[in-house]
Design a protein around this motif. Structure first.
Motif, PDB file in Angstrom:
ATOM      1  N   GLU A  26       0.830  -1.204   0.000  1.00  0.00           N
ATOM      2  CA  GLU A  26       0.000   0.000   0.000  1.00  0.00           C
ATOM      3  C   GLU A  26       0.869   1.261   0.000  1.00  0.00           C
ATOM      4  N   HIS A  27       2.071   1.149   0.534  1.00  0.00           N
ATOM      5  CA  HIS A  27       2.968   2.294   0.627  1.00  0.00           C
ATOM      6  C   HIS A  27       4.283   1.958  -0.064  1.00  0.00           C
ATOM      7  N   GLN A  28       4.861   2.937  -0.742  1.00  0.00           N
ATOM      8  CA  GLN A  28       6.139   2.745  -1.397  1.00  0.00           C
ATOM      9  C   GLN A  28       7.235   2.525  -0.348  1.00  0.00           C
ATOM     10  N   LEU A  29       8.137   1.596  -0.645  1.00  0.00           N
ATOM     11  CA  LEU A  29       9.218   1.324   0.296  1.00  0.00           C
ATOM     12  C   LEU A  29      10.070   2.574   0.521  1.00  0.00           C
ATOM     13  N   ILE A  30      10.339   3.339  -0.532  1.00  0.00           N
ATOM     14  CA  ILE A  30      11.169   4.528  -0.369  1.00  0.00           C
ATOM     15  C   ILE A  30      10.506   5.529   0.574  1.00  0.00           C
ATOM     16  N   ASP A  31       9.167   5.621   0.556  1.00  0.00           N
ATOM     17  CA  ASP A  31       8.465   6.527   1.473  1.00  0.00           C
ATOM     18  C   ASP A  31       8.692   6.097   2.922  1.00  0.00           C
ATOM     19  N   ILE A  32       8.602   4.796   3.163  1.00  0.00           N
ATOM     20  CA  ILE A  32       8.789   4.259   4.515  1.00  0.00           C
ATOM     21  C   ILE A  32      10.210   4.515   5.006  1.00  0.00           C
ATOM     22  N   LEU A  33      11.193   4.268   4.136  1.00  0.00           N
ATOM     23  CA  LEU A  33      12.594   4.448   4.531  1.00  0.00           C
ATOM     24  C   LEU A  33      12.922   5.920   4.794  1.00  0.00           C
ATOM     25  N   VAL A  34      12.460   6.803   3.943  1.00  0.00           N
ATOM     26  CA  VAL A  34      12.787   8.222   4.105  1.00  0.00           C
ATOM     27  C   VAL A  34      12.120   8.792   5.347  1.00  0.00           C
ATOM     28  N   ILE A  35      10.845   8.477   5.580  1.00  0.00           N
ATOM     29  CA  ILE A  35      10.181   8.955   6.798  1.00  0.00           C
ATOM     30  C   ILE A  35      10.884   8.403   8.021  1.00  0.00           C
ATOM     31  N   GLY A  36      11.290   7.141   7.963  1.00  0.00           N
ATOM     32  CA  GLY A  36      11.976   6.525   9.097  1.00  0.00           C
ATOM     33  C   GLY A  36      13.276   7.223   9.435  1.00  0.00           C
ATOM     34  N   VAL A  37      14.122   7.459   8.420  1.00  0.00           N
ATOM     35  CA  VAL A  37      15.414   8.082   8.711  1.00  0.00           C
ATOM     36  C   VAL A  37      15.232   9.541   9.130  1.00  0.00           C
ATOM     37  N   CYS A  38      14.275  10.252   8.543  1.00  0.00           N
ATOM     38  CA  CYS A  38      14.022  11.643   8.939  1.00  0.00           C
ATOM     39  C   CYS A  38      13.519  11.725  10.377  1.00  0.00           C
ATOM     40  N   CYS A  39      12.723  10.747  10.788  1.00  0.00           N
ATOM     41  CA  CYS A  39      12.241  10.702  12.166  1.00  0.00           C
ATOM     42  C   CYS A  39      13.409  10.554  13.133  1.00  0.00           C
ATOM     43  N   LEU A  40      14.341   9.647  12.830  1.00  0.00           N
ATOM     44  CA  LEU A  40      15.487   9.456  13.716  1.00  0.00           C
ATOM     45  C   LEU A  40      16.424  10.656  13.681  1.00  0.00           C
ATOM     46  N   ILE A  41      16.586  11.280  12.534  1.00  0.00           N
ATOM     47  CA  ILE A  41      17.375  12.507  12.453  1.00  0.00           C
ATOM     48  C   ILE A  41      16.805  13.567  13.382  1.00  0.00           C
ATOM     49  N   SER A  42      15.487  13.621  13.479  1.00  0.00           N
ATOM     50  CA  SER A  42      14.802  14.717  14.166  1.00  0.00           C
ATOM     51  C   SER A  42      14.450  14.426  15.611  1.00  0.00           C
ATOM     52  N   PHE A  64       8.070  15.627  -2.095  1.00  0.00           N
ATOM     53  CA  PHE A  64       9.040  14.804  -2.825  1.00  0.00           C
ATOM     54  C   PHE A  64       8.810  13.297  -2.674  1.00  0.00           C
ATOM     55  N   LEU A  65       7.805  12.888  -1.890  1.00  0.00           N
ATOM     56  CA  LEU A  65       7.440  11.474  -1.784  1.00  0.00           C
ATOM     57  C   LEU A  65       6.055  11.264  -2.379  1.00  0.00           C
ATOM     58  N   GLU A  66       5.763  10.042  -2.804  1.00  0.00           N
ATOM     59  CA  GLU A  66       4.477   9.760  -3.450  1.00  0.00           C
ATOM     60  C   GLU A  66       3.323   9.799  -2.454  1.00  0.00           C
ATOM     61  N   LEU A  67       3.455   9.064  -1.342  1.00  0.00           N
ATOM     62  CA  LEU A  67       2.445   9.052  -0.264  1.00  0.00           C
ATOM     63  C   LEU A  67       1.032   8.841  -0.810  1.00  0.00           C
ATOM     64  N   SER A  68       0.877   7.917  -1.763  1.00  0.00           N
ATOM     65  CA  SER A  68      -0.424   7.701  -2.412  1.00  0.00           C
ATOM     66  C   SER A  68      -1.489   7.231  -1.440  1.00  0.00           C
ATOM     67  N   LYS A  69      -1.075   6.546  -0.373  1.00  0.00           N
ATOM     68  CA  LYS A  69      -2.021   6.052   0.639  1.00  0.00           C
ATOM     69  C   LYS A  69      -1.822   6.767   1.975  1.00  0.00           C
ATOM     70  N   GLY A  70      -1.244   7.966   1.917  1.00  0.00           N
ATOM     71  CA  GLY A  70      -1.018   8.707   3.151  1.00  0.00           C
ATOM     72  C   GLY A  70       0.223   8.214   3.893  1.00  0.00           C
ATOM     73  N   ILE A  71       0.243   8.465   5.204  1.00  0.00           N
ATOM     74  CA  ILE A  71       1.378   8.077   6.041  1.00  0.00           C
ATOM     75  C   ILE A  71       1.164   6.657   6.557  1.00  0.00           C
ATOM     76  N   PRO A  72       2.159   5.788   6.440  1.00  0.00           N
ATOM     77  CA  PRO A  72       2.014   4.418   6.949  1.00  0.00           C
ATOM     78  C   PRO A  72       1.756   4.393   8.456  1.00  0.00           C
ATOM     79  N   SER A  73       1.087   3.347   8.911  1.00  0.00           N
ATOM     80  CA  SER A  73       0.856   3.173  10.348  1.00  0.00           C
ATOM     81  C   SER A  73       2.123   2.643  11.017  1.00  0.00           C
ATOM     82  N   HIS A  74       2.133   2.730  12.345  1.00  0.00           N
ATOM     83  CA  HIS A  74       3.300   2.204  13.067  1.00  0.00           C
ATOM     84  C   HIS A  74       3.444   0.707  12.846  1.00  0.00           C
TER      85      HIS A  74
END
Length: 379
Positions: A26-42, A64-74
């Motif tokens: 449902e979510h692009q892998l690149i979206d998951i990875l980028v949100i994950g690393v940005c979260c840890l950066i922040s 800059f991300l597709e986010l076609s299904k919004g933000i993934p759940s935890h």
């Protein structure tokens, strides 16, 4: 994985294989990875934080991300990071980090293990991660997971084979003082400084006796009249504590029975640490095998570089990134999150527009300021 000219981290992350079958994505892998690393950066820590951070920064990420299904759940973050192949993720990590490295002659590469203390339960052993820390660059070059502390000796050769360490000096504590590892280091066109303890038969006692003969008492600073022996000293004075370190190297090896059993061995070494607090003092001596020049000053640099891994890497991961508090333990989650933390730390260290800020300060700034977060991410 080849270097991508003028490419940022996101381009490298796109090469991480997606472990999911296509119909469940449902979510692009690149979206998951980028949100994950940005979260840890922040300043975030776990999967719940990734979901919350993604929702809070949705408008920024959507640029800059597709986010076609919004933000993934935890739960999605958890499942994906548990399933990603850690070897493929580390290959991406190493390839991208290599683009950040500056070339230093004889750079010290400290290899050391660290426990992920809560990434386990009563049915599974504690997870250990062996990392390679490049001292001059201030970067983690790569990591390998081991199941328990005794297996560092099997993980280190794997890590050596993943990295380009030509011309570097690899330092390892006594756990990794093994003849096979010495050969692996020499085969990688690098040199070694291996801490020696009682795990190598009589070698430790023989080298101890040799230096006791040369330096029978603490505080001795005059070496015997020999071009085979070198000496160097450092003194640190801080808060009423004086620590004096004396470094000795010797290429006199004709007497050493195991000389030819250690690939590349050129000299042996000793560091004597004398700590004075008021009228009390303590003295400790440690012994080493080396494949490099009989240069006591370079040996001192290698020792200090290895000891230093505790503060810029391990201490930062525990205190700033709260690594020991992480309870991610499903599948590959613990190993992949450990890599993601080290990736985030590398990015924060290399971001140079806010040199006055600590790593904690940079993380806060990234969480508050989207423009600065973009700079850290490299977009």
């Amino acid at each position: 994985m080849k270097k991508k000219k003028d490419s940022g981290l996101i381009d490298y992350l796109k090469d991480v294989p997606d472990p999911r079958i296509e119909r469940t994505r449902e979510h692009q892998l690149i979206d998951i990875l980028v949100i994950g690393v940005c979260c840890l950066i922040s300043g975030g820590e776990g999967f719940n934080d990734m979901e919350s951070f993604g929702k809070a920064k949705y408008e920024w990420f959507s640029q800059f991300l597709e986010l076609s299904k919004g933000i993934p759940s935890h739960d999605t973050f958890n499942r994906v990071f548990s399933a990603i192949d850690p070897k493929a993720f580390i290959e991406c990590f190493i390839s991208w980090t290599d683009t950040l490295r500056s070339q230093f002659s004889k750079e010290i590469i400290a290899m050391d293990g660290k426990a992920l203390r809560h990434a386990g339960n009563k049915d599974t052993p504690m997870t250990y991660i062996v990392s390679a820390w490049a001292t001059e660059n201030g970067l983690t070059l790569g990591q390998v997971k081991v199941e328990d502390k005794s297996n560092e000796i099997t993980a280190i050769p794997v890590l050596l084979n993943l990295l380009d360490l030509e011309g570097c000096i690899v330092t390892i504590d006594a756990m990794g003082c093994q003849k096979k590892i010495a050969k692996e280091i020499m085969d990688s066109d690098s040199d070694y400084v291996l801490a020696l303890k009682g795990n190598q038969g009589t070698a430790h006692k023989e080298i101890q006796d040799y230096f006791d003969m040369i330096v029978p008492e603490p505080y001795m600073e005059q070496s015997p009249s020999s071009d085979q022996i070198d000496f160097f000293k450092t003194v640190d004075n801080d808060h009423g504590r004086v620590e004096t370190r004396r470094y000795w190297t010797s290429s006199d090896l004709d007497w050493f029975e195991d000389k030819n059993k250690w690939n590349g061995l050129t000299c042996i070494a000793m560091v004597e640490s004398v700590r004075e607090i008021g009228n009390e003092y303590s003295c400790e001596r440690r012994y080493f095998l080396m494949s490099m020049d009989c240069d006591a000053k370079l040996f001192a640099k290698a020792c200090r570089g290895h000891w230093g891994v505790e503060n810029p890497l391990h201490w930062t991961l525990d205190v700033t990134f709260k690594e020991d508090n992480s309870r991610a333990r499903t599948g590959n989650a613990a190993e992949n999150l450990a890599a993601l933390r080290r990736l985030a730390l590398n990015m924060l260290k290399k971001e140079s527009s806010q040199k006055s800020l600590s790593i904690r300060g940079k993380r806060l700034r990234a969480g508050w300021d989207n423009v600065y977060l973009g700079k850290v991410l490299g977009i």
